[in-house]
Design a protein around this motif. Sequence first.
Motif, PDB file in Angstrom:
ATOM      1  N   THR B  12      10.965  -6.297   3.817  1.00  0.00           N
ATOM      2  CA  THR B  12      11.717  -5.224   4.281  1.00  0.00           C
ATOM      3  C   THR B  12      13.018  -5.418   5.033  1.00  0.00           C
ATOM      4  OG1 THR B  12       9.571  -4.187   4.366  1.00  0.00           O
ATOM      5  CG2 THR B  12      11.411  -2.794   5.198  1.00  0.00           C
ATOM      6  N   SER B  82      15.471  -2.300  -4.234  1.00  0.00           N
ATOM      7  CA  SER B  82      14.328  -2.509  -3.963  1.00  0.00           C
ATOM      8  C   SER B  82      13.488  -2.501  -5.243  1.00  0.00           C
ATOM      9  CB  SER B  82      13.695  -1.142  -3.178  1.00  0.00           C
ATOM     10  OG  SER B  82      14.353  -0.854  -1.911  1.00  0.00           O
ATOM     11  N   LYS B 106       7.977  -8.541  -3.064  1.00  0.00           N
ATOM     12  CA  LYS B 106       8.332  -7.053  -3.100  1.00  0.00           C
ATOM     13  C   LYS B 106       9.453  -6.863  -1.983  1.00  0.00           C
ATOM     14  CE  LYS B 106       6.083  -2.438  -2.894  1.00  0.00           C
ATOM     15  NZ  LYS B 106       4.927  -1.780  -2.715  1.00  0.00           N
ATOM     16  N   ILE B 108      11.992  -4.175  -0.191  1.00  0.00           N
ATOM     17  CA  ILE B 108      12.203  -2.772   0.126  1.00  0.00           C
ATOM     18  C   ILE B 108      13.468  -2.585   1.136  1.00  0.00           C
ATOM     19  CG2 ILE B 108      11.584  -0.839   1.464  1.00  0.00           C
ATOM     20  CD1 ILE B 108       8.524  -1.558   0.978  1.00  0.00           C
ATOM     21  N   LYS B 110      15.793  -0.482   3.231  1.00  0.00           N
ATOM     22  CA  LYS B 110      15.758   0.836   3.891  1.00  0.00           C
ATOM     23  C   LYS B 110      17.335   1.162   3.949  1.00  0.00           C
ATOM     24  CE  LYS B 110      11.512   0.750   6.063  1.00  0.00           C
ATOM     25  NZ  LYS B 110      10.684   0.786   7.622  1.00  0.00           N
TER      26      LYS B 110
END
Lengths: 114, 111
Positions: B12, B82, B106, B108, B110
């Motif tokens: 992330t 993402s 994965k 992500i 923001k």
Amino acid sequence: KAGVTQTPRYLIKTRGQQVTLSCSPISGHRSVSWYQQTPGQGLQFLFEYFSETQRNKGNFPGRFSGRQFSNSRSEMNVSTLELGDSALYLCASKTSGGYTGELFFGEGSRLTVL
Amino acid sequence: KNEVEQSPQNLTAQEGEFITINCSYSVGISALHWLQQHPGGGIVSLFMLSSGKKKHGRLIATINIQEKHSSLHITASHPRDSAVYICAVRSGMDSNYQLIWGAGTKLIIKP
């Protein structure tokens, strides 16, 4: 140029039934390969067809089969469905068979077995 | 031990950050793919490489054959980046080749 088309996109079957999935490759592509994607196992190679001949096969039971037609469209069939066959089935096409060439993927067919 | 290992599994980051995803493999390969999979399931091939470095827009892929390692970099990351990024290697030749997949990373981003 149209991309790789897979049908159906979603389907639900019950244990013991069979299912046929279809993949239309990009025009001019003669190789179609199939993959199974499950949360636990990730992506796994099923088989590859080139010019209507199976060129390569992954480690799946005989219930999983496929074929390719003269127009390069391919179908895969799963007989006697089991709960564990629930997965996203992806196909990819490329111009040449074998280990060379860039892969182009379809959106996948999501199979749920109840 | 898996033949293709990706790291990290999950990442992330904030928009604008420089992203690096790594892929290590233990088999001899003829090519390595980087692919992107969005939540809907469709997979897009980003790069196929067997040596050196390739760049496409904000994406850069490098491979070091001696070290059996590849990296995917994203510069100026954006929320639309993402997705799950997957590394896959082609091992073997002709009809005996295998396509071995990593478990995916994965990502992500923001806003």
